[in-house]
Write an enzyme that holds these catalytic residues in place. Sequence first.
Site, PDB file in Angstrom:
ATOM      1  CB  SER A  29     -37.103   3.720 -49.578  1.00 35.59           C
ATOM      2  OG  SER A  29     -36.322   3.740 -50.740  1.00 35.59           O
ATOM      3  CE  LYS A  76     -29.837  -1.476 -55.229  1.00 34.98           C
ATOM      4  NZ  LYS A  76     -29.690  -0.386 -56.187  1.00 34.98           N
ATOM      5  N   GLY A 136     -21.066  -0.958 -60.665  1.00 34.15           N
ATOM      6  CA  GLY A 136     -21.899  -1.728 -59.736  1.00 34.15           C
ATOM      7  C   GLY A 136     -23.262  -2.032 -60.357  1.00 34.15           C
TER       8      GLY A 136
END
Length: 276
Positions: A29, A76, A136
């Site tokens: 990223s 998250k 997940g």
Amino acid sequence: MPNEILYTSVNAQTKLLCLLGNPISHSFSPPVMNALISFYNLNFCYLAFAPNDLKKAIEGLKEINFLGANITIPFKENILPLCDSVDQLVEEIKAINTIWFDGEKLQGYNTDIDGIRSALTDYIDQIGSYAVFGAGGAARALCVALKNKNGILVNRTEAKGKKLAEEFGLEYISLTDSPKIVPDIDLIVNATPVGMAGQTVSTIVPTSWIKKCTFVFDMVYNPSVTKLVEQAIEYHKNVISGVKMFLSQAAKAFSTWTSLEPDLEIMRSIWREITN
Ligand code: NAP
């Protein structure tokens, strides 16, 4: 290209973005986002941090006027209660990978689902059924993207797998039982880290499943050709790339902060530059 901007344009007006996760050293990223910043000639900078305490990290970013962040494993889900508002998709997926400090308000988004939709877009009409390995956040985003299609969910931890399967009307099969059956499904998706660089196990999808399906989608993007992808190519299956998902979710996150909409060709050329 991504390095040049750090030396030439960072100043007191620079808008700050970052990745929050742990571990983060493997992440693409920062180079992808900084290359995009450079491409659009923005006075922005994208960094990466691995905090122990997410709440304190968010308070710190807010205090020093960060514009936004990407959120990755293991935060998250923990980020949800820290947001002031989330969009409809986040409520369904129950995971956030992008935040934006909109003045005093912290907004939460899930752009993984945009990445999934983009990766599947050419094939979606041909996919009647699917099998997903994993339970997940990424598997959950896939289930939302493929809502109302029939499927199978395979997971290592039974309770977690059964819960997600039940929620989306899928059949649950344990990882240990999976080699004993050969389901008739169109698409197989790996939504686990298995196959990622540094993992000891290279694939968990039985070869018999690959032989029978039409499409194979590995969400792992580093390496871009995993063991699962190698096998899919060997059996002449259509391969759906984790790289396309990664670049599309990154483009959507970038547009959340900047209102610019980088197309996939720009993202692909950035990817080639970074990985070559
Ligand atoms: P997560 O919430 O931590 O879930 C990981 C899932 O993988 C869990 O179901 C876990 O099973 C399973 N798992 C982990 N290690 C395993 C192993 N050794 N053997 C079998 N199952 C294993 O992670 P996530 O956010 O869903 O992401 C999952 C993966 O998707 C990531 O590692 C990444 O490779 C990929 N991903 C890619 C993109 C992209 O843009 N291409 C975006 C997001 C995620 P248990 O329930 O048993 O723990």
